[in-house]
Every structure is written in C-alpha cells, then in structure tokens.
Design an enzyme around this catalytic site. Structure first.
Site, PDB file in Angstrom:
ATOM      1  N   ASP A  54       1.009  -0.909  -0.049  1.00  0.00           N
ATOM      2  CA  ASP A  54      -0.251  -0.339  -0.228  1.00  0.00           C
ATOM      3  C   ASP A  54       0.967   1.160  -0.064  1.00  0.00           C
ATOM      4  O   ASP A  54       2.349   1.239   0.669  1.00  0.00           O
ATOM      5  CB  ASP A  54      -1.110   0.088   1.474  1.00  0.00           C
ATOM      6  CG  ASP A  54      -1.929   0.959   1.091  1.00  0.00           C
ATOM      7  OD1 ASP A  54      -2.412   1.713   0.038  1.00  0.00           O
ATOM      8  OD2 ASP A  54      -2.457   1.342   2.133  1.00  0.00           O
ATOM      9  N   LEU A  80      10.782 -20.899  -4.398  1.00  0.00           N
ATOM     10  CA  LEU A  80       9.500 -20.027  -3.858  1.00  0.00           C
ATOM     11  C   LEU A  80       8.172 -20.016  -4.642  1.00  0.00           C
ATOM     12  O   LEU A  80       8.381 -19.954  -5.836  1.00  0.00           O
ATOM     13  CB  LEU A  80      10.108 -18.592  -3.760  1.00  0.00           C
ATOM     14  CG  LEU A  80       9.392 -17.466  -3.501  1.00  0.00           C
ATOM     15  CD1 LEU A  80       9.264 -17.332  -1.936  1.00  0.00           C
ATOM     16  CD2 LEU A  80       9.545 -16.577  -3.942  1.00  0.00           C
ATOM     17  N   HIS A 134       2.210   3.573  -8.669  1.00  0.00           N
ATOM     18  CA  HIS A 134       1.911   2.283  -9.002  1.00  0.00           C
ATOM     19  C   HIS A 134       3.506   1.352  -9.887  1.00  0.00           C
ATOM     20  O   HIS A 134       4.640   0.308  -9.725  1.00  0.00           O
ATOM     21  CB  HIS A 134       0.720   2.165  -9.658  1.00  0.00           C
ATOM     22  CG  HIS A 134       0.033   2.575  -9.316  1.00  0.00           C
ATOM     23  ND1 HIS A 134      -0.613   2.062  -8.128  1.00  0.00           N
ATOM     24  CD2 HIS A 134      -1.138   3.498  -9.610  1.00  0.00           C
ATOM     25  CE1 HIS A 134      -1.192   2.683  -7.276  1.00  0.00           C
ATOM     26  NE2 HIS A 134      -1.922   2.806  -8.701  1.00  0.00           N
TER      27      HIS A 134
HETATM   28  C1  IPE Z   1      -5.541  -2.383  -0.109  1.00  0.00           C
HETATM   29  O1  IPE Z   1      -5.530  -1.108  -0.068  1.00  0.00           O
HETATM   30  C2  IPE Z   1      -5.207  -3.515  -1.603  1.00  0.00           C
HETATM   31  C3  IPE Z   1      -3.662  -3.233  -1.778  1.00  0.00           C
HETATM   32  C4  IPE Z   1      -2.650  -2.690  -1.419  1.00  0.00           C
HETATM   33  C5  IPE Z   1      -4.015  -3.745  -3.380  1.00  0.00           C
HETATM   34  P1  IPE Z   1      -6.761   0.000  -0.741  1.00  0.00           P
HETATM   35  O2  IPE Z   1      -5.555   1.053  -0.457  1.00  0.00           O
HETATM   36  O3  IPE Z   1      -6.978  -0.195  -1.768  1.00  0.00           O
HETATM   37  O4  IPE Z   1      -7.016   0.230   1.004  1.00  0.00           O
HETATM   38  P2  IPE Z   1      -7.730   0.863   1.301  1.00  0.00           P
HETATM   39  O5  IPE Z   1      -9.207   1.297   0.312  1.00  0.00           O
HETATM   40  O6  IPE Z   1      -6.835   2.421   2.446  1.00  0.00           O
HETATM   41  O7  IPE Z   1      -8.571   0.159   3.051  1.00  0.00           O
HETATM   42  C1  IPE Z   2      -1.703   0.117  -3.420  1.00  0.00           C
HETATM   43  O1  IPE Z   2      -0.979   1.633  -3.030  1.00  0.00           O
HETATM   44  C2  IPE Z   2      -1.725  -0.212  -4.640  1.00  0.00           C
HETATM   45  C3  IPE Z   2      -2.906  -0.890  -4.991  1.00  0.00           C
HETATM   46  C4  IPE Z   2      -3.862  -0.907  -4.273  1.00  0.00           C
HETATM   47  C5  IPE Z   2      -3.437  -1.085  -6.289  1.00  0.00           C
HETATM   48  P1  IPE Z   2      -2.723   2.173  -3.465  1.00  0.00           P
HETATM   49  O2  IPE Z   2      -2.724   2.746  -4.952  1.00  0.00           O
HETATM   50  O3  IPE Z   2      -3.439   2.065  -2.583  1.00  0.00           O
HETATM   51  O4  IPE Z   2      -1.519   4.260  -2.481  1.00  0.00           O
HETATM   52  P2  IPE Z   2      -2.204   5.050  -1.767  1.00  0.00           P
HETATM   53  O5  IPE Z   2      -2.935   4.432  -0.454  1.00  0.00           O
HETATM   54  O6  IPE Z   2      -3.850   5.549  -3.099  1.00  0.00           O
HETATM   55  O7  IPE Z   2      -1.186   5.670  -1.104  1.00  0.00           O
HETATM   56 MG    MG Z   3      -3.860   2.278  -0.771  1.00  0.00          MG
END
Ligand code: IPE
Ligand code: IPE
Ligand code: MG
Length: 274
Positions: free
Chosen positions: A44, A155, A61
């Site tokens: 995240d 792995l 990303h």
């Molecule tokens: C969880 O992160 C999903 C992934 C890392 C793939 P999100 O960014 O979607 O979660 P919330 O919305 O902060 O709970």
């Molecule tokens: C995690 O990073 C990747 C996915 C959920 C696909 P985020 O895109 O949720 O990044 P934040 O949480 O908005 O910073």
């Molecule tokens: Mg996120």
C-alpha cells in the site's frame, strides 16, 4: 583502560524497536522455525508516494513494481516458502478507469518480462482472486505463468488480483450450500478444514506474517479467514520505498513475537502469563 562512550541505541527501520545487528546478521541468528513459511504483503501507499512528489498516482504504481522485484529477491534469499502479494482488491475497481487500466497493464507486463527468469529460478506463480472481470491481457499473462511454473518447487509466489476475502468466503459458502442442497453433503460435516478447502488458497498454508506498508493499520478485506493467527507488521513507509532491509527487519520482528494460538507458550509461561 578507557570506557567507550555509550552508544545511542540503533532503532529498526520502523523506529519501533532497537536492533544491534544488520538485517543480514539478524537473519543468521534467527532459528529456522522463526522464519515464517508464508509472508503475505499488502503493498500500500503507491498513490501517496507519487502525490508526495507532485506526480500522478500511476507513477507510484510504476515505482512499486521495482519494490516487488526487490521483495521477491529478498523472499528467495530468506528461505520463506510462500510469498503473497496483494496487488489489486475487488474494491479497487472503484478507482478511476485510467488508474485501474494502468495497474492491470503493469501487472501483465511485469509477469511477461519476468516469467522466464523466475521460471529458471524454480519459482511457482499462482493467482488468487476472481478471474471474471479481468482483461484478456492480464488473464493471459497469469494463466501462462501458472501453467509454465506449475511443477516448480522453489519460492511460491501468490498474486492476489481482483481478490476480496468476503467475496472468497461467500463463494465457498455458495459451493457448500449447493452440495448440501443436492444431498451430496451433510451440513454437520462442514468444518474449518472443509471451508479452507473451498477457498482460493486451498493447498497454501495460512500466512504466518502479514506486512502492510504505508502506515495504514487495517486488512482491507485481505485473507480474513487465513490471517486468523497471522502476526501483523505495519510499516510506516510507502510501498515504492520498501526494500530488502525492511523485509528482513519485518522477519526479525516476526521472530521476536510469541505466537500462542490461544494456548500458553511454555510450562513456565503457564504459571506466570495472564
Ligand atoms: C489494499 O489497499 C489493497 C491493495 C494493497 C491491493 P487499499 O488502498 O485499496 O485499501 P484502503 O482503501 O486504504 O483500505
Ligand atoms: C496500493 O497503493 C496499490 C493498490 C491498491 C493497487 P495505493 O494506490 O492504494 O496507494 P495509496 O494508499 O492511495 O497511497
Ligand atoms: Mg491504498
């Protein structure tokens, strides 16, 4: 003899505990049972990484892909057997279409680029999540990766895409309910093992350690069943900054935890623990 000046305690990368060894040295002193069999990561913070630099979210990303590569290498080095990477949740479709398309493109091209290399390294790929709804390119890449690496014994990398634990559980319940309705299953025969066998993760041991980056401290619909007794480590850095040392620090943190599974840890602890 002169005393050396008191050294300031070195804090771990998460600033939550003191460490006296480098991560690699730390690994040398972790006894084998203290190395988790299965590490699952909620990757995240890509968006925040990019926004903090005045960039569009997709740059976060893109940068996150490099962290995936580092983490896979670190996991192989560590002796961890299973590595699950939460790449896209069933709720992430709520994001703008160009971000969703960008993420799917990155996943597909990462697999296409790394597959032969990872296959040579005896790694196995498996996807968990709902295939329905995924685009043809990412689906083809995942299907090919699973087929090509099916017999590999190194792995085991599990990629959670279009994955949501509640949906996974509801789907398992539907299958079990159908069997009961057909008279093929006695409801009293449904136990925890049988439920586990109807989840996407059938055959994969429960995660011992769940790591989440970005500082958020929640599961966001990730492995709600399987993580019942997982150790949770929350890391206050965004996913694109995650590196090998942080992975090993998290393993060190795991090794210091006392997993009890509802029991007591030792006869001595039985007398003193509350
Ligand atoms: C969880 O992160 C999903 C992934 C890392 C793939 P999100 O960014 O979607 O979660 P919330 O919305 O902060 O709970
Ligand atoms: C995690 O990073 C990747 C996915 C959920 C696909 P985020 O895109 O949720 O990044 P934040 O949480 O908005 O910073
Ligand atoms: Mg996120």
């Amino acid at each position: 003899m002169t005393c050396s000046p008191t050294k300031k305690k070195k804090l771990c990368r998460f600033n939550c505990c003191s460490v006296s060894n480098t991560p690699s040295a730390l690994m040398n002193r972790i006894p084998d049972p203290a190395v988790p069999t299965h590490v699952a990561i909620i990757m995240d913070g890509n968006g925040r990484w990019a926004i903090g630099r005045g960039l569009g979210r997709i740059f976060g990303h893109r940068k996150g892909v490099e962290a995936v590569r580092r983490t896979v290498d670190a996991a192989r080095e560590s002796g961890v057997r299973y590595l699950t990477l939460f790449a896209f949740s069933s709720e992430n479709w709520r994001r703008p279409a160009d971000e969703v398309n960008g993420i799917m493109e990155l996943i597909a091209s990462f697999i296409e680029r790394e597959l032969d290399n990872y296959h040579r390294q005896n790694m196995r790929f498996q996807m968990i999540g709902e295939r329905h709804g995924l685009g043809p390119k990412v689906l083809a890449a995942l299907t090919r990766a699973e087929a090509q690496t099916r017999d590999n014994t190194g792995l085991h990398v599990v990629v959670a895409i279009n994955y949501g634990a509640r949906g996974e559980l509801a789907s398992a319940m539907r299958v079990l309910a159908r069997k009961v309705a057909e008279g093929a299953l006695d409801p009293d025969a449904i136990d925890e093992t049988m439920v586990g066998e109807h989840l996407d993760t059938f055959g994969i041991p429960d995660p011992d350690l769940v790591i989440r980056t970005s500082g958020e401290q929640r599961l966001s619909n990730f492995m709600l069943w399987q993580a019942a007794y997982a150790e949770l480590v929350f890391i206050p850095c965004n996913w694109p900054d995650f590196d090998r040392d942080m992975f090993f620090e998290a393993l060190g943190e795991y090794a210091r935890r006392n997993r009890r599974f509802g029991a007591v840890s030792s006869p001595q602890a039985a007398l003193t623990d509350f």
